[in-house]
Design a protein around this motif. Structure first.
Motif, short mmCIF file in Angstrom:
data_model
loop_
_atom_site.label_atom_id
_atom_site.label_comp_id
_atom_site.label_asym_id
_atom_site.label_seq_id
_atom_site.Cartn_x
_atom_site.Cartn_y
_atom_site.Cartn_z
N LYS A 149 -6.30 20.87 5.60
CA LYS A 149 -4.91 20.74 5.16
C LYS A 149 -4.74 21.06 3.68
CE LYS A 149 -3.64 17.31 8.66
NZ LYS A 149 -3.07 15.96 8.91
N ASN A 150 -5.83 21.45 3.02
CA ASN A 150 -5.76 21.74 1.58
C ASN A 150 -5.11 20.59 0.81
OD1 ASN A 150 -7.01 24.20 1.73
ND2 ASN A 150 -5.15 25.41 1.59
N THR A 151 -5.51 19.39 1.14
CA THR A 151 -4.86 18.21 0.57
C THR A 151 -5.88 17.17 0.14
OG1 THR A 151 -2.89 18.58 1.93
CG2 THR A 151 -3.17 16.38 0.99
N VAL A 152 -5.63 16.56 -1.00
CA VAL A 152 -6.40 15.41 -1.47
C VAL A 152 -5.48 14.20 -1.42
CG1 VAL A 152 -7.51 14.35 -3.48
CG2 VAL A 152 -7.98 16.73 -2.90
N TYR A 153 -6.02 13.09 -0.96
CA TYR A 153 -5.23 11.87 -0.80
C TYR A 153 -5.72 10.79 -1.77
CZ TYR A 153 -4.04 14.11 3.62
OH TYR A 153 -3.63 15.00 4.58
N SER A 204 0.83 -1.20 0.00
CA SER A 204 0.00 0.00 0.00
C SER A 204 0.86 1.25 0.00
CB SER A 204 -0.90 0.03 1.25
OG SER A 204 -1.80 -1.05 1.26
N LEU A 205 0.29 2.31 -0.55
CA LEU A 205 0.89 3.64 -0.49
C LEU A 205 -0.24 4.65 -0.37
CD1 LEU A 205 3.60 3.67 -3.33
CD2 LEU A 205 4.04 3.82 -0.88
N ARG A 206 0.07 5.80 0.21
CA ARG A 206 -0.88 6.90 0.22
C ARG A 206 -0.23 8.11 -0.43
NH1 ARG A 206 -3.81 10.20 5.15
NH2 ARG A 206 -1.70 11.05 5.37
N LEU A 207 -0.82 8.55 -1.52
CA LEU A 207 -0.33 9.73 -2.20
C LEU A 207 -1.05 10.97 -1.67
CD1 LEU A 207 -0.24 8.47 -5.91
CD2 LEU A 207 1.48 8.21 -4.11
N SER A 208 -0.33 12.09 -1.68
CA SER A 208 -0.90 13.36 -1.25
C SER A 208 -0.81 14.37 -2.39
CB SER A 208 -0.14 13.91 -0.05
OG SER A 208 -0.25 13.05 1.06
N CYS A 209 -1.81 15.21 -2.49
CA CYS A 209 -1.85 16.30 -3.46
C CYS A 209 -2.12 17.56 -2.66
CB CYS A 209 -2.92 16.05 -4.50
SG CYS A 209 -3.22 17.42 -5.64
N ALA A 210 -1.08 18.34 -2.41
CA ALA A 210 -1.20 19.53 -1.58
C ALA A 210 -1.39 20.77 -2.45
CB ALA A 210 0.05 19.69 -0.72
N ALA A 211 -2.37 21.60 -2.07
CA ALA A 211 -2.72 22.78 -2.86
C ALA A 211 -2.26 24.06 -2.17
CB ALA A 211 -4.22 22.84 -3.07
N SER A 212 -1.92 25.04 -2.98
CA SER A 212 -1.57 26.37 -2.47
C SER A 212 -1.88 27.40 -3.54
CB SER A 212 -0.09 26.44 -2.09
OG SER A 212 0.73 26.26 -3.23
N GLY A 213 -1.94 28.65 -3.13
CA GLY A 213 -2.05 29.74 -4.08
C GLY A 213 -3.44 30.20 -4.41
N PHE A 214 -4.46 29.40 -4.07
CA PHE A 214 -5.83 29.79 -4.40
C PHE A 214 -6.78 28.99 -3.54
CE2 PHE A 214 -9.48 30.66 -7.21
CZ PHE A 214 -9.27 32.01 -7.42
N THR A 215 -8.04 29.40 -3.54
CA THR A 215 -9.02 28.68 -2.74
C THR A 215 -9.20 27.27 -3.27
OG1 THR A 215 -10.18 30.75 -2.33
CG2 THR A 215 -11.38 28.71 -1.87
N PHE A 216 -8.89 26.34 -2.45
CA PHE A 216 -8.89 24.93 -2.84
C PHE A 216 -10.27 24.32 -2.77
CE2 PHE A 216 -7.09 20.84 -3.39
CZ PHE A 216 -7.53 19.99 -2.40
N ASP A 217 -11.11 24.87 -1.90
CA ASP A 217 -12.37 24.21 -1.56
C ASP A 217 -13.33 24.11 -2.73
OD1 ASP A 217 -12.65 25.48 1.87
OD2 ASP A 217 -11.24 24.12 0.89
N TYR A 218 -13.21 24.97 -3.74
CA TYR A 218 -14.20 25.00 -4.81
C TYR A 218 -13.89 24.04 -5.96
CZ TYR A 218 -15.43 29.31 -2.42
OH TYR A 218 -15.78 30.23 -1.48
N TYR A 219 -12.73 23.41 -5.90
CA TYR A 219 -12.28 22.62 -7.04
C TYR A 219 -12.57 21.13 -6.88
CZ TYR A 219 -9.63 26.64 -8.73
OH TYR A 219 -9.24 27.87 -9.20
#
Length: 126
Positions: free
Chosen positions: A76-80, A17-32
């Motif tokens: 955390k502005n992150t998608v896993y 198993s692995l868990r990937l992270s996608c961390a966001a910055s620079g803009f509002t993440f919640d709407y995407y």
């Protein structure tokens, strides 16, 4: 401008198993809506999984259903992408991007996604 950075890739044995992270910055993440994609050497980039802004809706490619799970943490502005029972055919560079989730991840429109990250390598091998 929204920026996405993937991490968490690596070398794992089949069945691992692995868990990937996608961390966001620079803009509002919640709407995407955020999607995960992968590209193996010599192959087209394929859709893997996608999640709504609320996190309540998601869809997965048939090839990963029951093994992969997408989630998001707004604080955390992150998608896993939790990946279980990995197989050699899952070996690829994994990318995240913001856009419009398709009805079927097997038939996504790359033009509907933007702010692609640089990718993280996942290698499944014994």
């Amino acid at each position: 401008q929204l920026q996405l950075v993937e991490s968490g890739g690596g070398l794992v044995q089949p069945g691992g198993s692995l868990r990937l992270s996608c961390a966001a910055s620079g803009f509002t993440f919640d709407y995407y809506e955020i999607g995960w994609f992968r590209q193996a050497p010599g192959k087209e980039r394929e859709g893997v999984s996608c999640i709504s802004p609320s996190g309540r809706r998601s869809n997965d490619a048939d090839s990963v259903k029951g093994r992969f799970a997408i989630s998001r943490d707004k604080a955390k502005n992150t998608v896993y992408l939790q990946m279980n029972n990995l197989q050699p055919e899952d070996t690829a560079v994994y990318y995240c991007a913001a856009g419009t989730c398709p009805v079927s991840m097997g038939n996504y429109d790359r033009a509907q996604f933007h702010s692609w990250g640089q990718g993280t390598q996942v290698t499944v091998s014994s």
